[in-house]
Design a protein around this motif. Structure first.
Motif, PDB file in Angstrom:
ATOM      1  N   VAL A 181       0.722  -0.140 -10.889  1.00  0.00           N
ATOM      2  CA  VAL A 181       0.734   0.737 -12.065  1.00  0.00           C
ATOM      3  C   VAL A 181       1.685   0.177 -13.125  1.00  0.00           C
ATOM      4  CG1 VAL A 181       1.388   3.036 -12.905  1.00  0.00           C
ATOM      5  CG2 VAL A 181       0.011   2.815 -10.826  1.00  0.00           C
ATOM      6  N   SER A 182       2.864  -0.254 -12.699  1.00  0.00           N
ATOM      7  CA  SER A 182       3.837  -0.809 -13.639  1.00  0.00           C
ATOM      8  C   SER A 182       3.298  -2.064 -14.323  1.00  0.00           C
ATOM      9  CB  SER A 182       5.155  -1.118 -12.931  1.00  0.00           C
ATOM     10  OG  SER A 182       5.743   0.074 -12.453  1.00  0.00           O
ATOM     11  N   GLU A 183       2.690  -2.949 -13.553  1.00  0.00           N
ATOM     12  CA  GLU A 183       2.146  -4.186 -14.114  1.00  0.00           C
ATOM     13  C   GLU A 183       1.042  -3.900 -15.128  1.00  0.00           C
ATOM     14  OE1 GLU A 183      -0.190  -8.238 -12.667  1.00  0.00           O
ATOM     15  OE2 GLU A 183       0.785  -6.977 -11.161  1.00  0.00           O
ATOM     16  N   VAL A 184       0.148  -2.983 -14.791  1.00  0.00           N
ATOM     17  CA  VAL A 184      -0.948  -2.620 -15.699  1.00  0.00           C
ATOM     18  C   VAL A 184      -0.395  -2.051 -17.005  1.00  0.00           C
ATOM     19  CG1 VAL A 184      -2.828  -0.948 -16.013  1.00  0.00           C
ATOM     20  CG2 VAL A 184      -2.715  -2.313 -13.920  1.00  0.00           C
ATOM     21  N   LEU A 185       0.604  -1.181 -16.898  1.00  0.00           N
ATOM     22  CA  LEU A 185       1.193  -0.581 -18.100  1.00  0.00           C
ATOM     23  C   LEU A 185       1.932  -1.619 -18.947  1.00  0.00           C
ATOM     24  CD1 LEU A 185       2.469   2.792 -16.618  1.00  0.00           C
ATOM     25  CD2 LEU A 185       0.495   2.441 -18.128  1.00  0.00           C
ATOM     26  N   ARG A 186       2.666  -2.514 -18.300  1.00  0.00           N
ATOM     27  CA  ARG A 186       3.356  -3.578 -19.045  1.00  0.00           C
ATOM     28  C   ARG A 186       2.340  -4.487 -19.751  1.00  0.00           C
ATOM     29  NH1 ARG A 186       6.829  -3.714 -14.233  1.00  0.00           N
ATOM     30  NH2 ARG A 186       8.799  -2.733 -14.841  1.00  0.00           N
ATOM     31  N   ASP A 187       1.280  -4.847 -19.024  1.00  0.00           N
ATOM     32  CA  ASP A 187       0.244  -5.701 -19.609  1.00  0.00           C
ATOM     33  C   ASP A 187      -0.418  -5.032 -20.811  1.00  0.00           C
ATOM     34  OD1 ASP A 187       0.746  -7.645 -17.720  1.00  0.00           O
ATOM     35  OD2 ASP A 187      -1.068  -7.256 -16.539  1.00  0.00           O
ATOM     36  N   ASP A 188      -0.429  -3.705 -20.820  1.00  0.00           N
ATOM     37  CA  ASP A 188      -1.045  -2.959 -21.914  1.00  0.00           C
ATOM     38  C   ASP A 188      -0.072  -2.746 -23.080  1.00  0.00           C
ATOM     39  OD1 ASP A 188      -3.724  -1.904 -22.356  1.00  0.00           O
ATOM     40  OD2 ASP A 188      -2.729   0.031 -22.669  1.00  0.00           O
ATOM     41  N   GLY A 189       1.210  -3.154 -22.912  1.00  0.00           N
ATOM     42  CA  GLY A 189       2.153  -3.088 -24.013  1.00  0.00           C
ATOM     43  C   GLY A 189       3.249  -2.047 -23.901  1.00  0.00           C
ATOM     44  N   TYR A 190       3.372  -1.407 -22.745  1.00  0.00           N
ATOM     45  CA  TYR A 190       4.398  -0.386 -22.548  1.00  0.00           C
ATOM     46  C   TYR A 190       5.662  -0.977 -21.938  1.00  0.00           C
ATOM     47  CZ  TYR A 190       0.779   3.048 -23.468  1.00  0.00           C
ATOM     48  OH  TYR A 190      -0.212   3.785 -24.066  1.00  0.00           O
ATOM     49  N   GLU A 191       6.799  -0.344 -22.214  1.00  0.00           N
ATOM     50  CA  GLU A 191       8.039  -0.612 -21.496  1.00  0.00           C
ATOM     51  C   GLU A 191       7.995   0.284 -20.261  1.00  0.00           C
ATOM     52  OE1 GLU A 191      10.567  -2.711 -22.081  1.00  0.00           O
ATOM     53  OE2 GLU A 191       9.579  -3.482 -23.868  1.00  0.00           O
ATOM     54  N   VAL A 192       8.330  -0.259 -19.104  1.00  0.00           N
ATOM     55  CA  VAL A 192       8.205   0.496 -17.862  1.00  0.00           C
ATOM     56  C   VAL A 192       9.491   0.437 -17.057  1.00  0.00           C
ATOM     57  CG1 VAL A 192       6.907   0.727 -15.695  1.00  0.00           C
ATOM     58  CG2 VAL A 192       5.724  -0.011 -17.772  1.00  0.00           C
ATOM     59  N   SER A 193       9.910   1.598 -16.547  1.00  0.00           N
ATOM     60  CA  SER A 193      10.971   1.637 -15.553  1.00  0.00           C
ATOM     61  C   SER A 193      10.362   2.282 -14.312  1.00  0.00           C
ATOM     62  CB  SER A 193      12.200   2.397 -16.055  1.00  0.00           C
ATOM     63  OG  SER A 193      11.873   3.706 -16.426  1.00  0.00           O
ATOM     64  N   GLU A 194      10.991   2.052 -13.169  1.00  0.00           N
ATOM     65  CA  GLU A 194      10.419   2.486 -11.899  1.00  0.00           C
ATOM     66  C   GLU A 194      11.432   3.252 -11.068  1.00  0.00           C
ATOM     67  OE1 GLU A 194       8.884  -0.880  -9.754  1.00  0.00           O
ATOM     68  OE2 GLU A 194       7.841  -1.668 -11.509  1.00  0.00           O
ATOM     69  N   PHE A 211      -7.174   6.276  -7.975  1.00  0.00           N
ATOM     70  CA  PHE A 211      -7.610   6.450  -9.353  1.00  0.00           C
ATOM     71  C   PHE A 211      -8.022   5.117  -9.943  1.00  0.00           C
ATOM     72  CE2 PHE A 211      -2.976   6.327  -9.169  1.00  0.00           C
ATOM     73  CZ  PHE A 211      -2.701   5.201  -9.920  1.00  0.00           C
ATOM     74  N   ASP A 212      -8.790   5.217 -10.988  1.00  0.00           N
ATOM     75  CA  ASP A 212      -9.260   4.044 -11.709  1.00  0.00           C
ATOM     76  C   ASP A 212      -8.243   3.702 -12.797  1.00  0.00           C
ATOM     77  OD1 ASP A 212     -10.341   3.939 -14.472  1.00  0.00           O
ATOM     78  OD2 ASP A 212     -12.262   3.563 -13.563  1.00  0.00           O
ATOM     79  N   VAL A 213      -7.914   2.433 -12.912  1.00  0.00           N
ATOM     80  CA  VAL A 213      -6.888   1.965 -13.838  1.00  0.00           C
ATOM     81  C   VAL A 213      -7.219   2.363 -15.276  1.00  0.00           C
ATOM     82  CG1 VAL A 213      -5.835  -0.125 -14.818  1.00  0.00           C
ATOM     83  CG2 VAL A 213      -6.099   0.097 -12.352  1.00  0.00           C
ATOM     84  N   GLU A 214      -8.487   2.274 -15.653  1.00  0.00           N
ATOM     85  CA  GLU A 214      -8.882   2.644 -17.026  1.00  0.00           C
ATOM     86  C   GLU A 214      -8.626   4.128 -17.286  1.00  0.00           C
ATOM     87  OE1 GLU A 214      -9.636   0.546 -19.479  1.00  0.00           O
ATOM     88  OE2 GLU A 214      -9.246  -1.012 -18.001  1.00  0.00           O
ATOM     89  N   GLY A 215      -8.860   4.966 -16.276  1.00  0.00           N
ATOM     90  CA  GLY A 215      -8.586   6.393 -16.421  1.00  0.00           C
ATOM     91  C   GLY A 215      -7.098   6.655 -16.604  1.00  0.00           C
TER      92      GLY A 215
END
Length: 143
Positions: free
Chosen positions: A34-47, A124-128
Protein backbone atom coordinates in the motif's frame (compact mmCIF):
# COMPACT_ATOMS: atom_id res chain seq x y z
CA UNK A 1 -20.62 27.40 1.92
CA UNK A 2 -23.48 25.08 2.81
CA UNK A 3 -21.09 22.11 3.00
CA UNK A 4 -19.01 23.82 5.69
CA UNK A 5 -22.10 24.66 7.72
CA UNK A 6 -23.03 21.00 8.07
CA UNK A 7 -19.51 19.90 8.93
CA UNK A 8 -18.39 18.22 5.73
CA UNK A 9 -14.62 18.35 5.35
CA UNK A 10 -13.82 18.87 1.68
CA UNK A 11 -10.19 18.02 0.96
CA UNK A 12 -8.25 20.59 -1.01
CA UNK A 13 -4.69 20.06 -2.24
CA UNK A 14 -2.08 22.39 -0.81
CA UNK A 15 -0.10 24.03 -3.59
CA UNK A 16 3.29 22.36 -4.04
CA UNK A 17 2.82 20.03 -1.06
CA UNK A 18 2.20 16.32 -1.46
CA UNK A 19 -0.62 15.00 0.74
CA UNK A 20 0.64 13.00 3.72
CA UNK A 21 -0.93 9.54 4.11
CA UNK A 22 -0.52 7.39 7.22
CA UNK A 23 -0.81 3.65 6.49
CA UNK A 24 -1.63 1.63 9.62
CA UNK A 25 -1.41 -2.12 8.99
CA UNK A 26 0.16 -4.96 10.98
CA UNK A 27 0.85 -7.17 7.95
CA UNK A 28 4.28 -6.09 6.65
CA UNK A 29 3.56 -7.21 3.08
CA UNK A 30 0.23 -5.35 2.83
CA UNK A 31 1.63 -2.23 4.54
CA UNK A 32 4.64 -2.23 2.20
CA UNK A 33 2.52 -2.72 -0.92
CA UNK A 34 0.00 0.00 0.00
CA UNK A 35 2.81 2.41 0.90
CA UNK A 36 4.70 1.72 -2.33
CA UNK A 37 1.58 2.19 -4.47
CA UNK A 38 0.78 5.50 -2.75
CA UNK A 39 4.36 6.77 -3.07
CA UNK A 40 4.43 5.78 -6.75
CA UNK A 41 1.22 7.78 -7.20
CA UNK A 42 2.84 10.91 -5.70
CA UNK A 43 1.91 10.81 -2.01
CA UNK A 44 4.14 11.22 1.03
CA UNK A 45 3.64 8.13 3.19
CA UNK A 46 4.38 7.24 6.79
CA UNK A 47 3.72 3.82 8.27
CA UNK A 48 2.67 2.23 11.55
CA UNK A 49 2.12 -1.43 12.42
CA UNK A 50 -0.43 -0.85 15.21
CA UNK A 51 -2.58 1.84 16.81
CA UNK A 52 0.01 2.89 19.40
CA UNK A 53 2.60 3.59 16.69
CA UNK A 54 -0.06 5.36 14.63
CA UNK A 55 -0.98 7.71 17.47
CA UNK A 56 2.70 8.62 17.85
CA UNK A 57 2.95 9.34 14.08
CA UNK A 58 -0.22 11.48 14.18
CA UNK A 59 1.21 13.42 17.13
CA UNK A 60 4.46 14.05 15.25
CA UNK A 61 2.87 15.04 11.94
CA UNK A 62 -0.84 15.40 11.19
CA UNK A 63 -1.66 13.31 8.13
CA UNK A 64 -4.10 14.35 5.42
CA UNK A 65 -5.59 10.84 5.42
CA UNK A 66 -5.27 7.63 7.43
CA UNK A 67 -5.61 4.20 5.79
CA UNK A 68 -6.35 1.91 8.72
CA UNK A 69 -6.58 -1.84 9.27
CA UNK A 70 -9.02 -2.86 12.02
CA UNK A 71 -7.50 -6.07 13.32
CA UNK A 72 -4.02 -5.42 14.75
CA UNK A 73 -2.05 -6.31 17.89
CA UNK A 74 -1.19 -3.88 20.72
CA UNK A 75 -3.97 -1.39 19.83
CA UNK A 76 -6.49 -2.38 17.18
CA UNK A 77 -8.16 -0.08 14.69
CA UNK A 78 -11.29 0.36 16.80
CA UNK A 79 -9.27 1.59 19.78
CA UNK A 80 -7.13 3.78 17.53
CA UNK A 81 -10.16 5.51 16.00
CA UNK A 82 -11.63 6.24 19.44
CA UNK A 83 -8.35 7.63 20.78
CA UNK A 84 -7.53 9.52 17.59
CA UNK A 85 -10.87 11.34 17.64
CA UNK A 86 -10.21 12.49 21.22
CA UNK A 87 -7.11 14.37 20.07
CA UNK A 88 -7.52 17.78 18.48
CA UNK A 89 -4.83 17.09 15.86
CA UNK A 90 -6.76 14.03 14.64
CA UNK A 91 -10.39 14.87 15.25
CA UNK A 92 -11.17 15.66 11.60
CA UNK A 93 -8.56 13.65 9.68
CA UNK A 94 -10.33 11.45 7.11
CA UNK A 95 -9.97 7.73 7.84
CA UNK A 96 -10.45 4.91 5.34
CA UNK A 97 -10.67 1.49 6.99
CA UNK A 98 -9.54 -1.73 5.32
CA UNK A 99 -11.08 -4.86 6.76
CA UNK A 100 -11.59 -8.54 6.10
CA UNK A 101 -14.72 -8.43 8.30
CA UNK A 102 -17.38 -10.90 7.23
CA UNK A 103 -20.02 -8.25 7.98
CA UNK A 104 -18.49 -5.13 6.46
CA UNK A 105 -21.74 -3.14 6.10
CA UNK A 106 -22.42 -3.46 9.84
CA UNK A 107 -18.79 -2.63 10.65
CA UNK A 108 -18.93 0.42 8.38
CA UNK A 109 -22.12 1.65 10.05
CA UNK A 110 -20.56 1.39 13.52
CA UNK A 111 -17.43 3.22 12.35
CA UNK A 112 -19.39 6.11 10.83
CA UNK A 113 -20.19 7.24 14.37
CA UNK A 114 -16.45 7.95 14.73
CA UNK A 115 -16.20 9.86 11.47
CA UNK A 116 -14.71 7.03 9.42
CA UNK A 117 -15.38 7.91 5.79
CA UNK A 118 -15.56 4.47 4.23
CA UNK A 119 -14.55 0.83 4.58
CA UNK A 120 -12.74 -1.11 1.90
CA UNK A 121 -13.07 -4.90 1.90
CA UNK A 122 -9.91 -7.00 1.92
CA UNK A 123 -8.63 -8.18 -0.39
CA UNK A 124 -9.00 -4.87 -2.21
CA UNK A 125 -8.08 -3.70 -5.65
CA UNK A 126 -5.27 -1.14 -5.80
CA UNK A 127 -7.21 1.10 -8.22
CA UNK A 128 -10.14 1.19 -5.79
CA UNK A 129 -7.82 2.20 -2.95
CA UNK A 130 -6.20 4.91 -5.06
CA UNK A 131 -9.61 6.30 -6.03
CA UNK A 132 -10.59 6.58 -2.36
CA UNK A 133 -7.28 8.18 -1.40
CA UNK A 134 -7.60 10.70 -4.23
CA UNK A 135 -11.14 11.49 -3.12
CA UNK A 136 -10.13 12.34 0.45
CA UNK A 137 -6.56 13.61 -0.13
CA UNK A 138 -6.36 14.86 -3.72
CA UNK A 139 -3.01 15.50 -5.33
CA UNK A 140 -2.40 19.05 -6.54
CA UNK A 141 -2.65 19.34 -10.32
CA UNK A 142 0.66 19.29 -12.16
CA UNK A 143 1.97 22.80 -12.88
Amino acid sequence: MAAASIGINIARPRSGVKPQILVVEDDDAIRGLVSEVLRDDGYEVSEASNGVEALARVGAQRPDLIVLDLMMPVMDGWQFVEECRRQEVCEDVPIVVTSASHDLPKTAERLRAFGVRTCLAKPFDVEGLLALVERYAPLAPAA
